[in-house]
Design a protein around this motif. Structure first.
Motif, PDB file in Angstrom:
ATOM      1  N   LEU A  11       2.871  -9.519 -47.220  1.00  0.00           N
ATOM      2  CA  LEU A  11       3.583  -9.556 -45.944  1.00  0.00           C
ATOM      3  C   LEU A  11       4.339 -10.880 -45.877  1.00  0.00           C
ATOM      4  CD1 LEU A  11       4.227  -8.409 -43.172  1.00  0.00           C
ATOM      5  CD2 LEU A  11       2.054  -9.309 -42.363  1.00  0.00           C
ATOM      6  N   ILE A  12       5.676 -10.821 -45.805  1.00  0.00           N
ATOM      7  CA  ILE A  12       6.481 -12.043 -45.875  1.00  0.00           C
ATOM      8  C   ILE A  12       7.167 -12.421 -44.563  1.00  0.00           C
ATOM      9  CG2 ILE A  12       6.838 -11.869 -48.368  1.00  0.00           C
ATOM     10  CD1 ILE A  12       9.707 -10.804 -47.736  1.00  0.00           C
ATOM     11  N   ASP A  13       7.251 -11.490 -43.597  1.00  0.00           N
ATOM     12  CA  ASP A  13       7.934 -11.805 -42.341  1.00  0.00           C
ATOM     13  C   ASP A  13       7.585 -10.744 -41.304  1.00  0.00           C
ATOM     14  OD1 ASP A  13       9.588 -13.121 -40.541  1.00  0.00           O
ATOM     15  OD2 ASP A  13      11.454 -12.598 -41.549  1.00  0.00           O
ATOM     16  N   ARG A  14       7.858 -11.060 -40.050  1.00  0.00           N
ATOM     17  CA  ARG A  14       7.698 -10.090 -38.970  1.00  0.00           C
ATOM     18  C   ARG A  14       8.893 -10.211 -38.044  1.00  0.00           C
ATOM     19  NH1 ARG A  14       3.867 -10.752 -34.056  1.00  0.00           N
ATOM     20  NH2 ARG A  14       5.681 -11.912 -33.640  1.00  0.00           N
ATOM     21  N   LYS A  15       9.521  -9.090 -37.722  1.00  0.00           N
ATOM     22  CA  LYS A  15      10.727  -9.091 -36.892  1.00  0.00           C
ATOM     23  C   LYS A  15      10.485  -8.548 -35.487  1.00  0.00           C
ATOM     24  CE  LYS A  15      13.367 -10.247 -40.408  1.00  0.00           C
ATOM     25  NZ  LYS A  15      13.911 -11.577 -40.527  1.00  0.00           N
ATOM     26  N   GLY A  16       9.461  -7.763 -35.281  1.00  0.00           N
ATOM     27  CA  GLY A  16       9.216  -7.132 -33.988  1.00  0.00           C
ATOM     28  C   GLY A  16       8.566  -8.064 -32.985  1.00  0.00           C
ATOM     29  N   PRO A  17       8.565  -7.663 -31.711  1.00  0.00           N
ATOM     30  CA  PRO A  17       8.021  -8.512 -30.652  1.00  0.00           C
ATOM     31  C   PRO A  17       6.503  -8.455 -30.513  1.00  0.00           C
ATOM     32  CG  PRO A  17       8.896  -6.491 -29.711  1.00  0.00           C
ATOM     33  CD  PRO A  17       9.218  -6.458 -31.185  1.00  0.00           C
ATOM     34  N   VAL A  18       5.843  -7.512 -31.190  1.00  0.00           N
ATOM     35  CA  VAL A  18       4.403  -7.312 -31.030  1.00  0.00           C
ATOM     36  C   VAL A  18       3.696  -7.575 -32.357  1.00  0.00           C
ATOM     37  CG1 VAL A  18       2.643  -5.592 -30.449  1.00  0.00           C
ATOM     38  CG2 VAL A  18       4.833  -5.564 -29.259  1.00  0.00           C
ATOM     39  N   GLY A  19       2.523  -8.185 -32.306  1.00  0.00           N
ATOM     40  CA  GLY A  19       1.735  -8.395 -33.514  1.00  0.00           C
ATOM     41  C   GLY A  19       1.301  -7.072 -34.119  1.00  0.00           C
ATOM     42  N   PRO A  73       7.419   0.866 -40.601  1.00  0.00           N
ATOM     43  CA  PRO A  73       8.187   1.712 -39.687  1.00  0.00           C
ATOM     44  C   PRO A  73       7.823   1.555 -38.206  1.00  0.00           C
ATOM     45  CG  PRO A  73       6.514   3.017 -40.776  1.00  0.00           C
ATOM     46  CD  PRO A  73       6.463   1.641 -41.390  1.00  0.00           C
ATOM     47  N   ASP A  74       6.859   0.705 -37.878  1.00  0.00           N
ATOM     48  CA  ASP A  74       6.466   0.504 -36.477  1.00  0.00           C
ATOM     49  C   ASP A  74       7.496  -0.381 -35.791  1.00  0.00           C
ATOM     50  OD1 ASP A  74       5.364  -0.231 -34.047  1.00  0.00           O
ATOM     51  OD2 ASP A  74       3.349  -0.498 -34.850  1.00  0.00           O
ATOM     52  N   VAL A  75       8.315   0.200 -34.937  1.00  0.00           N
ATOM     53  CA  VAL A  75       9.436  -0.506 -34.310  1.00  0.00           C
ATOM     54  C   VAL A  75       8.992  -1.709 -33.469  1.00  0.00           C
ATOM     55  CG1 VAL A  75       9.556   0.936 -32.242  1.00  0.00           C
ATOM     56  CG2 VAL A  75      11.642  -0.108 -33.150  1.00  0.00           C
ATOM     57  N   ASP A  76       7.779  -1.683 -32.944  1.00  0.00           N
ATOM     58  CA  ASP A  76       7.302  -2.816 -32.148  1.00  0.00           C
ATOM     59  C   ASP A  76       6.841  -3.982 -33.015  1.00  0.00           C
ATOM     60  OD1 ASP A  76       7.720  -1.613 -29.650  1.00  0.00           O
ATOM     61  OD2 ASP A  76       5.820  -0.531 -29.810  1.00  0.00           O
TER      62      ASP A  76
END
Length: 89
Positions: A11-19, A73-76
């Motif tokens: 896991l290299i990054d996170r773009k969504g607003p929710v953990g 694929p989890d948009v949040d």
């Protein structure tokens, strides 16, 4: 008979607003053969075609050879993962 190369998913990054609902954090890394059950099933569903392509000698257009970057694929959440073919020692 040659062995299949090892595959690492990180896991290299996170773009969504929710953990991540599965608890994954940036820097978490998984061995595809021994730890894939620990990876979120939604992410695994997206990862599998890339793993299959890389493991059997293919490359993903626009990616460094032996790597693929994809998103959950989890948009949040939108976790960004990197798949790497690992050289045998």
């Amino acid at each position: 008979m040659s062995r299949r190369p090892k595959i690492k998913i990180t896991l290299i990054d996170r773009k969504g607003p929710v953990g991540c609902h599965r608890g994954h954090k940036i820097g978490d890394s998984y061995d595809f053969d021994t730890q894939r059950g620990e990876l979120c099933p939604m992410a695994m569903h997206v990862a599998f075609p890339y793993v299959d392509i890389l493991r059997y000698g293919g490359n993903i257009p626009g990616q460094e050879p032996g790597t693929a970057v994809f998103c959950c694929p989890d948009v949040d959440t939108i976790n960004v993962f990197k798949i790497e073919v690992c050289e045998e020692d």
